[in-house]
Write a protein that holds these residues in place. Structure first.
Motif, PDB file in Angstrom:
ATOM      1  N   ASN A  56       0.839  -1.207   0.000  1.00  0.00           N
ATOM      2  CA  ASN A  56       0.000   0.000   0.000  1.00  0.00           C
ATOM      3  C   ASN A  56       0.869   1.251   0.000  1.00  0.00           C
ATOM      4  OD1 ASN A  56      -2.222  -1.645   0.149  1.00  0.00           O
ATOM      5  ND2 ASN A  56      -2.885  -0.962   2.163  1.00  0.00           N
ATOM      6  N   PRO A  57       0.506   2.253  -0.798  1.00  0.00           N
ATOM      7  CA  PRO A  57       1.314   3.469  -0.884  1.00  0.00           C
ATOM      8  C   PRO A  57       1.043   4.507   0.212  1.00  0.00           C
ATOM      9  CG  PRO A  57      -0.499   3.599  -2.427  1.00  0.00           C
ATOM     10  CD  PRO A  57      -0.565   2.227  -1.793  1.00  0.00           C
ATOM     11  N   GLN A  58      -0.033   4.393   0.966  1.00  0.00           N
ATOM     12  CA  GLN A  58      -0.376   5.413   1.959  1.00  0.00           C
ATOM     13  C   GLN A  58       0.693   5.484   3.050  1.00  0.00           C
ATOM     14  OE1 GLN A  58      -2.479   2.979   0.999  1.00  0.00           O
ATOM     15  NE2 GLN A  58      -4.170   4.045   0.022  1.00  0.00           N
ATOM     16  N   ARG A  59       0.944   6.709   3.502  1.00  0.00           N
ATOM     17  CA  ARG A  59       1.919   6.933   4.567  1.00  0.00           C
ATOM     18  C   ARG A  59       1.379   7.986   5.533  1.00  0.00           C
ATOM     19  NH1 ARG A  59       3.327   3.006   2.397  1.00  0.00           N
ATOM     20  NH2 ARG A  59       5.386   2.389   1.719  1.00  0.00           N
ATOM     21  N   HIS A  60       2.041   8.037   6.677  1.00  0.00           N
ATOM     22  CA  HIS A  60       1.781   9.033   7.711  1.00  0.00           C
ATOM     23  C   HIS A  60       0.331   8.978   8.181  1.00  0.00           C
ATOM     24  CE1 HIS A  60       5.771  10.188   6.484  1.00  0.00           C
ATOM     25  NE2 HIS A  60       5.339  10.492   5.275  1.00  0.00           N
ATOM     26  N   GLU A  61      -0.329  10.126   8.242  1.00  0.00           N
ATOM     27  CA  GLU A  61      -1.691  10.149   8.788  1.00  0.00           C
ATOM     28  C   GLU A  61      -2.711   9.416   7.921  1.00  0.00           C
ATOM     29  OE1 GLU A  61      -0.758  14.338   7.887  1.00  0.00           O
ATOM     30  OE2 GLU A  61      -0.091  12.520   6.861  1.00  0.00           O
ATOM     31  N   MET A  62      -2.354   9.067   6.711  1.00  0.00           N
ATOM     32  CA  MET A  62      -3.302   8.351   5.841  1.00  0.00           C
ATOM     33  C   MET A  62      -3.216   6.836   5.990  1.00  0.00           C
ATOM     34  SD  MET A  62      -5.404  10.365   4.631  1.00  0.00           S
ATOM     35  CE  MET A  62      -6.287   9.170   3.651  1.00  0.00           C
ATOM     36  N   GLU A  63      -2.298   6.330   6.795  1.00  0.00           N
ATOM     37  CA  GLU A  63      -2.247   4.892   7.044  1.00  0.00           C
ATOM     38  C   GLU A  63      -3.356   4.539   8.031  1.00  0.00           C
ATOM     39  OE1 GLU A  63       2.200   3.339   6.606  1.00  0.00           O
ATOM     40  OE2 GLU A  63       2.060   5.037   7.997  1.00  0.00           O
ATOM     41  N   GLN A  64      -4.311   3.741   7.587  1.00  0.00           N
ATOM     42  CA  GLN A  64      -5.483   3.439   8.394  1.00  0.00           C
ATOM     43  C   GLN A  64      -5.568   1.986   8.840  1.00  0.00           C
ATOM     44  OE1 GLN A  64      -7.362   5.934   9.580  1.00  0.00           O
ATOM     45  NE2 GLN A  64      -5.869   7.216   8.517  1.00  0.00           N
ATOM     46  N   LEU A  65      -4.455   1.272   8.787  1.00  0.00           N
ATOM     47  CA  LEU A  65      -4.405  -0.100   9.291  1.00  0.00           C
ATOM     48  C   LEU A  65      -3.243  -0.224  10.264  1.00  0.00           C
ATOM     49  CD1 LEU A  65      -4.901  -2.111   5.965  1.00  0.00           C
ATOM     50  CD2 LEU A  65      -6.637  -1.560   7.687  1.00  0.00           C
ATOM     51  N   THR A  66      -3.460  -0.927  11.363  1.00  0.00           N
ATOM     52  CA  THR A  66      -2.392  -1.202  12.319  1.00  0.00           C
ATOM     53  C   THR A  66      -1.699  -2.505  11.958  1.00  0.00           C
ATOM     54  OG1 THR A  66      -3.607  -0.024  14.050  1.00  0.00           O
ATOM     55  CG2 THR A  66      -1.881  -1.564  14.770  1.00  0.00           C
ATOM     56  N   ALA A  67      -2.480  -3.545  11.634  1.00  0.00           N
ATOM     57  CA  ALA A  67      -1.908  -4.846  11.274  1.00  0.00           C
ATOM     58  C   ALA A  67      -2.954  -5.698  10.566  1.00  0.00           C
ATOM     59  CB  ALA A  67      -1.404  -5.576  12.521  1.00  0.00           C
ATOM     60  N   ILE A  68      -2.473  -6.645   9.778  1.00  0.00           N
ATOM     61  CA  ILE A  68      -3.325  -7.643   9.131  1.00  0.00           C
ATOM     62  C   ILE A  68      -3.360  -8.853  10.057  1.00  0.00           C
ATOM     63  CG2 ILE A  68      -3.721  -9.046   7.062  1.00  0.00           C
ATOM     64  CD1 ILE A  68      -3.650  -5.973   6.502  1.00  0.00           C
ATOM     65  N   HIS A  74      -1.807 -10.625  -3.643  1.00  0.00           N
ATOM     66  CA  HIS A  74      -2.109 -11.825  -4.420  1.00  0.00           C
ATOM     67  C   HIS A  74      -2.266 -11.526  -5.915  1.00  0.00           C
ATOM     68  CE1 HIS A  74      -2.315 -14.045  -0.719  1.00  0.00           C
ATOM     69  NE2 HIS A  74      -3.114 -13.120  -0.224  1.00  0.00           N
ATOM     70  N   ASP A  75      -1.896 -10.301  -6.324  1.00  0.00           N
ATOM     71  CA  ASP A  75      -1.921  -9.877  -7.727  1.00  0.00           C
ATOM     72  C   ASP A  75      -3.237 -10.253  -8.415  1.00  0.00           C
ATOM     73  OD1 ASP A  75      -0.938  -8.620 -10.010  1.00  0.00           O
ATOM     74  OD2 ASP A  75      -0.028 -10.469 -10.752  1.00  0.00           O
ATOM     75  N   LEU A  76      -4.337  -9.892  -7.785  1.00  0.00           N
ATOM     76  CA  LEU A  76      -5.653 -10.254  -8.315  1.00  0.00           C
ATOM     77  C   LEU A  76      -6.134  -9.318  -9.416  1.00  0.00           C
ATOM     78  CD1 LEU A  76      -7.372 -11.157  -4.933  1.00  0.00           C
ATOM     79  CD2 LEU A  76      -6.305 -12.694  -6.595  1.00  0.00           C
ATOM     80  N   LEU A  77      -5.638  -8.091  -9.445  1.00  0.00           N
ATOM     81  CA  LEU A  77      -6.093  -7.124 -10.444  1.00  0.00           C
ATOM     82  C   LEU A  77      -5.075  -6.954 -11.569  1.00  0.00           C
ATOM     83  CD1 LEU A  77      -8.504  -5.269 -10.996  1.00  0.00           C
ATOM     84  CD2 LEU A  77      -7.365  -3.493  -9.677  1.00  0.00           C
ATOM     85  N   GLY A  78      -3.816  -7.294 -11.305  1.00  0.00           N
ATOM     86  CA  GLY A  78      -2.784  -7.126 -12.321  1.00  0.00           C
ATOM     87  C   GLY A  78      -2.445  -5.675 -12.567  1.00  0.00           C
ATOM     88  N   ALA A  79      -2.528  -4.850 -11.529  1.00  0.00           N
ATOM     89  CA  ALA A  79      -2.270  -3.413 -11.650  1.00  0.00           C
ATOM     90  C   ALA A  79      -1.176  -3.007 -10.676  1.00  0.00           C
ATOM     91  CB  ALA A  79      -3.541  -2.626 -11.345  1.00  0.00           C
ATOM     92  N   ALA A  80      -0.462  -1.944 -11.026  1.00  0.00           N
ATOM     93  CA  ALA A  80       0.586  -1.446 -10.136  1.00  0.00           C
ATOM     94  C   ALA A  80      -0.017  -0.817  -8.881  1.00  0.00           C
ATOM     95  CB  ALA A  80       1.456  -0.433 -10.861  1.00  0.00           C
ATOM     96  N   MET A  81      -1.236  -0.281  -8.991  1.00  0.00           N
ATOM     97  CA  MET A  81      -1.891   0.354  -7.855  1.00  0.00           C
ATOM     98  C   MET A  81      -3.401   0.205  -7.996  1.00  0.00           C
ATOM     99  SD  MET A  81      -1.581   4.293  -6.465  1.00  0.00           S
ATOM    100  CE  MET A  81       0.201   4.205  -6.374  1.00  0.00           C
ATOM    101  N   ARG A  97     -15.753  -1.174  -4.602  1.00  0.00           N
ATOM    102  CA  ARG A  97     -15.190  -1.482  -5.914  1.00  0.00           C
ATOM    103  C   ARG A  97     -13.807  -0.857  -5.980  1.00  0.00           C
ATOM    104  NH1 ARG A  97     -19.393  -3.380  -8.888  1.00  0.00           N
ATOM    105  NH2 ARG A  97     -21.424  -2.922  -8.001  1.00  0.00           N
ATOM    106  N   GLY A  98     -12.850  -1.642  -6.462  1.00  0.00           N
ATOM    107  CA  GLY A  98     -11.494  -1.152  -6.649  1.00  0.00           C
ATOM    108  C   GLY A  98     -11.139  -1.221  -8.119  1.00  0.00           C
ATOM    109  N   ILE A  99     -10.402  -0.222  -8.585  1.00  0.00           N
ATOM    110  CA  ILE A  99     -10.024  -0.141  -9.994  1.00  0.00           C
ATOM    111  C   ILE A  99      -8.520   0.093 -10.125  1.00  0.00           C
ATOM    112  CG2 ILE A  99     -12.277   0.676 -10.782  1.00  0.00           C
ATOM    113  CD1 ILE A  99     -11.077   3.532 -10.783  1.00  0.00           C
ATOM    114  N   PRO A 100      -7.947  -0.284 -11.262  1.00  0.00           N
ATOM    115  CA  PRO A 100      -6.525   0.005 -11.466  1.00  0.00           C
ATOM    116  C   PRO A 100      -6.311   1.515 -11.592  1.00  0.00           C
ATOM    117  CG  PRO A 100      -7.404  -1.390 -13.241  1.00  0.00           C
ATOM    118  CD  PRO A 100      -8.540  -0.998 -12.376  1.00  0.00           C
ATOM    119  N   ILE A 101      -5.271   2.014 -10.962  1.00  0.00           N
ATOM    120  CA  ILE A 101      -4.897   3.427 -11.095  1.00  0.00           C
ATOM    121  C   ILE A 101      -3.883   3.531 -12.235  1.00  0.00           C
ATOM    122  CG2 ILE A 101      -3.703   5.358  -9.973  1.00  0.00           C
ATOM    123  CD1 ILE A 101      -6.416   4.875  -8.766  1.00  0.00           C
ATOM    124  N   PRO A 102      -4.157   4.392 -13.233  1.00  0.00           N
ATOM    125  CA  PRO A 102      -3.195   4.562 -14.338  1.00  0.00           C
ATOM    126  C   PRO A 102      -2.029   5.440 -13.886  1.00  0.00           C
ATOM    127  CG  PRO A 102      -5.097   5.983 -14.654  1.00  0.00           C
ATOM    128  CD  PRO A 102      -5.359   5.175 -13.419  1.00  0.00           C
TER     129      PRO A 102
END
Length: 178
Positions: free
Chosen positions: A29-41, A94-101, A156-161
């Motif tokens: 995940n690219p989020q950092r600092h205050e935008m990180e909204q997960l502590t752990a999986i 798990h590379d389910l979307l085949g997208a960089a983001m 819904r999640g989509i690939p980011i160009p």
């Protein structure tokens, strides 16, 4: 609420032994600092394409001071961001979307059923219902506090160009992407 109503039974989650900490989450995940909204999986179930994570809600969250003074309530959009980050983590790992983001493509049938406040542990769970490689993921989600569902819906999640976004930012005089 009966346990079968949960995507993953919260009583099965082991908070003392997460499968991914914040450093492992950052690999996907690219989020950092205050935008990180997960502590752990906490867990993954590849048979049903589901996973669970949590966010410890502290009085240091960026939204506490202003939402709302004297009654800090976690904004719904921040709860949705936590769900999106968990969906992105699982999809990218798990590379389910085949997208960089992976980015937000939308939310449907969202219901907020309770409040989340500092001191709470918000458990978020997602189950990928569809994954169309290169196009979209569709995931059912829940947010749980103290064994009560406080949030549910479909994301819904989509690939980011990335190339197009980078090019657009390069042409913007105010963009600071560091």
């Amino acid at each position: 609420m009966v346990k079968s109503d949960f995507i993953i039974d919260p009583s099965l989650l082991d908070f003392d032994n997460p499968i991914a900490d914040i450093e492992a989450i950052r690999k996907f995940n690219p989020q950092r600092h205050e935008m990180e909204q997960l502590t752990a999986i906490l867990c993954e179930d590849r048979e049903i394409n589901a996973c669970a994570a949590y966010k410890e809600i502290t009085d240091k969250e960026f939204w506490v001071r202003g939402h709302m003074p004297g009654m800090p309530l976690m904004p719904g959009v921040v709860m949705l961001e936590a769900v999106a980050q968990l969906s992105s983590y699982f999809t990218q790992k798990h590379d389910l979307l085949g997208a960089a983001m992976v980015g937000f493509g939308g939310v449907d049938e969202v219901r907020f059923r309770g409040v989340v406040v500092p001191g709470d542990r918000l458990i978020v769970m997602v189950r990928l219902d569809k994954a169309r490689r290169g196009r979209m993921i569709v995931a059912s989600f829940q947010g749980v506090v103290n064994n009560n569902i406080v949030l549910e819906g479909c994301l819904r999640g989509i690939p980011i160009p990335i190339e197009a976004v980078t090019s657009q930012l390069a042409g913007s005089p105010k963009a600071d992407v560091s």
